[in-house]
Design a protein around this motif. Sequence first.
Motif, PDB file in Angstrom:
ATOM      1  N   PHE A  46       4.766 -20.619 -14.226  1.00  0.00           N
ATOM      2  CA  PHE A  46       5.920 -20.561 -14.925  1.00  0.00           C
ATOM      3  C   PHE A  46       7.285 -20.558 -13.733  1.00  0.00           C
ATOM      4  O   PHE A  46       7.186 -20.576 -13.285  1.00  0.00           O
ATOM      5  CB  PHE A  46       4.956 -18.748 -15.430  1.00  0.00           C
ATOM      6  N   PRO A  47       8.029 -20.388 -14.910  1.00  0.00           N
ATOM      7  CA  PRO A  47       9.371 -20.266 -13.573  1.00  0.00           C
ATOM      8  C   PRO A  47       9.841 -18.806 -12.958  1.00  0.00           C
ATOM      9  O   PRO A  47       9.674 -17.591 -13.734  1.00  0.00           O
ATOM     10  CB  PRO A  47      11.006 -19.790 -15.501  1.00  0.00           C
ATOM     11  N   VAL A  48      10.364 -19.165 -12.141  1.00  0.00           N
ATOM     12  CA  VAL A  48      10.254 -17.848 -11.002  1.00  0.00           C
ATOM     13  C   VAL A  48      11.831 -18.847 -10.799  1.00  0.00           C
ATOM     14  O   VAL A  48      12.365 -19.370 -10.416  1.00  0.00           O
ATOM     15  CB  VAL A  48      10.007 -17.835  -9.788  1.00  0.00           C
ATOM     16  N   SER A  49      13.290 -16.901 -10.454  1.00  0.00           N
ATOM     17  CA  SER A  49      14.317 -17.227 -10.226  1.00  0.00           C
ATOM     18  C   SER A  49      14.170 -16.246  -8.333  1.00  0.00           C
ATOM     19  O   SER A  49      13.527 -15.328  -8.936  1.00  0.00           O
ATOM     20  CB  SER A  49      15.428 -16.994 -11.139  1.00  0.00           C
ATOM     21  N   LEU A  50      15.037 -16.661  -7.775  1.00  0.00           N
ATOM     22  CA  LEU A  50      15.619 -15.633  -6.263  1.00  0.00           C
ATOM     23  C   LEU A  50      17.184 -15.491  -6.460  1.00  0.00           C
ATOM     24  O   LEU A  50      17.963 -16.860  -6.587  1.00  0.00           O
ATOM     25  CB  LEU A  50      15.282 -16.593  -5.697  1.00  0.00           C
ATOM     26  N   GLN A  51      17.225 -14.548  -6.308  1.00  0.00           N
ATOM     27  CA  GLN A  51      18.847 -13.923  -6.030  1.00  0.00           C
ATOM     28  C   GLN A  51      19.210 -13.273  -4.454  1.00  0.00           C
ATOM     29  O   GLN A  51      17.860 -12.677  -4.663  1.00  0.00           O
ATOM     30  CB  GLN A  51      19.536 -12.949  -7.627  1.00  0.00           C
TER      31      GLN A  51
END
Length: 150
Positions: A46-51
């Motif tokens: 699954f897609p994971v984003s980090l900020q």
Amino acid sequence: MSVMSQQDEQFPKLLNDAFHKIVRSMDSYFSQSIKQLGDFLHEHTFPVSLQEINNEVIIQAQLPEADRSQIEVEIIGNHIRIAVQHTEVTEMRSDQHHQYHRQQTRQVMERTVTLPFTISEKDTLAHFENGILTIKTPKRYPNSGYIDIK
């Protein structure tokens, strides 16, 4: 003698044609295998984003098909492991034929996010809404310094 030289001239062409057929066949096989592997990986992740915003790290995982009860978030040092487990049980019973069939499938998808600092379990928050898991943790700066050499 002319028959022999004609066969000798055709042999490299036959060999070359056979070689090209083998190469095309192998190319087709590997192209299909890589496509199937890509499809398999796409289905099982699954897609994971980090900020980084101010002094906080925000991790968002898109889990549109998941229930809250299927999600597990684990902190291991400087890693956050996000796992989604889906178990499905199918039962079929036929009293007329005296048959019973039970099938259980289990699918696990997981991603691990590594941060450059130890993650505080007590200061990290997770929230799941509308298929998006949001994890917030304060950004920490690793202790650094110099040591004496003896």
